[in-house]
Design a protein around this motif. Structure first.
Motif, mmCIF file in Angstrom:
data_model
loop_
_atom_site.group_PDB
_atom_site.id
_atom_site.type_symbol
_atom_site.label_atom_id
_atom_site.label_comp_id
_atom_site.label_asym_id
_atom_site.label_seq_id
_atom_site.Cartn_x
_atom_site.Cartn_y
_atom_site.Cartn_z
ATOM 1 N N GLY A 148 35.608 50.448 36.286
ATOM 2 C CA GLY A 148 35.341 51.852 36.039
ATOM 3 C C GLY A 148 35.572 52.264 34.598
ATOM 4 N N MET A 149 35.280 51.361 33.661
ATOM 5 C CA MET A 149 35.482 51.611 32.234
ATOM 6 C C MET A 149 34.134 51.677 31.524
ATOM 7 N N ILE A 200 41.374 39.556 31.205
ATOM 8 C CA ILE A 200 40.020 38.986 31.261
ATOM 9 C C ILE A 200 39.376 39.013 29.880
ATOM 10 N N LEU A 201 39.507 40.136 29.178
ATOM 11 C CA LEU A 201 38.893 40.252 27.857
ATOM 12 C C LEU A 201 39.528 39.279 26.865
ATOM 13 N N ILE A 202 40.825 39.070 26.987
ATOM 14 C CA ILE A 202 41.479 38.090 26.113
ATOM 15 C C ILE A 202 40.899 36.706 26.355
ATOM 16 N N ILE A 246 29.477 42.208 30.809
ATOM 17 C CA ILE A 246 30.024 43.518 30.438
ATOM 18 C C ILE A 246 29.644 44.563 31.487
ATOM 19 N N ARG A 247 28.405 44.499 31.985
ATOM 20 C CA ARG A 247 27.988 45.437 33.037
ATOM 21 C C ARG A 247 28.852 45.275 34.289
ATOM 22 N N VAL A 248 29.142 44.024 34.649
ATOM 23 C CA VAL A 248 29.987 43.760 35.810
ATOM 24 C C VAL A 248 31.385 44.338 35.598
ATOM 25 N N LEU A 249 31.960 44.145 34.415
ATOM 26 C CA LEU A 249 33.309 44.644 34.137
ATOM 27 C C LEU A 249 33.341 46.174 34.098
#
Length: 363
Positions: free
Chosen positions: A310-311, A337-339, A302-305
């Protein structure tokens, strides 16, 4: 520019202030004289910030015969260019120090001097300058304001950039990262300061080693390519792709490692350094727009994403600490990616503006 709440650190880190102190010009001097006039209470912080910058950039020097002659000319001009009674004249400060001194004088009680005392003051000034010149000749290590210009590249989250440095070195700077160095580098070395992650393809120059500082860790090379990952408050990783580098901990002179191609150094934030191998494709994937997770802890993913796109992620029902995810995504949309991750990590999500709301089900 509003400096009424600035601290000493704010002044030192300000580009405009550094320019005023290290390479002043008439326009910059007038701007800061105006700011000092409006904020006289900041004089103490400004003096301390100036001393810090001068100490960081001080160089030794000797006063030449020509310089002494120019110094006396300035004294003579000062005595000749007197102002008639009732006449006003705009004073252009020579540099930061002269402006600060004049502001200090304004804060002291004012006294009216007769013509006699004015002449005495000029004579005292002349003798003082003579003593100062002699002192400078005897102590070459005296402070000197030098013009040092820094170049800084800052990428906000969601933005990556490719740079070509003045020596020909190619750099890919990851999102949420910054790179700072002396413009055009110094004559004997190429020194940079990195926060975040960057890939370097270094132009070979045996006379000027290429040094990247990340916290207390320095990586030194002559001509090679390597990747440095230094996320905030986490371990620093140096991955060598070609050539040979020296990795050292500046806080511990005994801790240094030479890396050969295909080797990596892991510098723990608590101290200590270890050497190992790495997967080149995985390490450099980000330079090609590829996100790779390989049994990566979900919070790290999550930190990488967050940084990559930029979210901001708003998480409810936080997942188990041992939950990991895997996957390779080549220039994919965040939604895709989240899917893909949601099937194995079992979460629901919603993207709204610059925020992602995630809700994990029971693991």
């Amino acid at each position: 520019m509003d400096i009424d709440r600035w601290t000493v650190e704010d002044f030192v880190l300000s580009f405009e202030f550094r320019k005023w102190v290290l390479s002043p010009d008439a326009e910059t001097n007038l701007v800061w004289e105006g700011l000092l006039s409006k904020n006289p209470e900041k004089l103490k912080e400004i003096k301390l910030a100036r001393e810090i910058l001068i100490n960081l950039s001080s160089k030794s020097f000797k006063l030449s015969v020509h310089d002494k002659e120019e110094l006396w000319k300035k004294v003579e001009l000062e005595t000749e260019n007197t102002v008639e009674e009732g006449e006003t004249r705009k004073i252009i400060p020579l540099n930061a120090n002269s402006t600060i001194k004049r502001m200090e004088q304004k804060q002291r009680p004012l006294f009216q001097f007769s013509q006699f005392y004015r002449i005495v003051a000029i004579l005292v000034l002349c003798f003082g300058l003579s003593f100062l010149a002699a002192t400078l000749l005897q102590e070459p290590e005296e402070e000197m304001e030098s013009s040092i210009i820094y170049t800084e590249h800052i990428n906000r989250p969601g933005v990556k950039s490719k740079l070509t440095l003045t020596d020909g070195t190619q750099v890919i700077l990851n999102s949420g990262s910054s790179l700072c160095y002396v413009e055009n580098f110094e004559q004997d070395k190429r020194e940079l300061f990195l926060e975040g992650e960057a890939y370097f393809d270094v132009f070979k120059d045996p006379k000027r080693p290429f040094i990247v500082h990340t916290g207390t860790i320095s990586t030194t090379a002559l001509g090679t390519s390597f990747n440095i990952s230094a996320p905030e408050d986490q371990a620093i990783n140096i991955y060598l792709l070609t050539g040979r580098v020296l990795v050292a901990d500046q806080s511990d002179s005994r801790t240094e490692i030479f890396l050969e191609r295909g080797e990596a150094a892991l510098a723990d934030k608590h101290g200590g350094m270890t050497k190992g191998k790495f997967d080149e494709e995985r390490v450099t994937a980000w330079t090609k727009g590829i996100v790779v997770f390989d049994r990566t802890p979900i919070m790290e993913a999550i930190r990488v994403l967050e940084n990559w796109y930029g979210m901001k992620f708003d998480i409810k029902n936080k997942p188990a600490t041992n939950l990991t995810v895997s996957g390779k995504f080549d220039n994919e949309l965040l939604q895709n990616i989240l899917i893909g991750l949601s099937y194995s990590a079992r979460f629901q999500f919603k993207i709204q503006d610059d925020k992602v709301m995630m809700n994990f089900t029971n693991q």
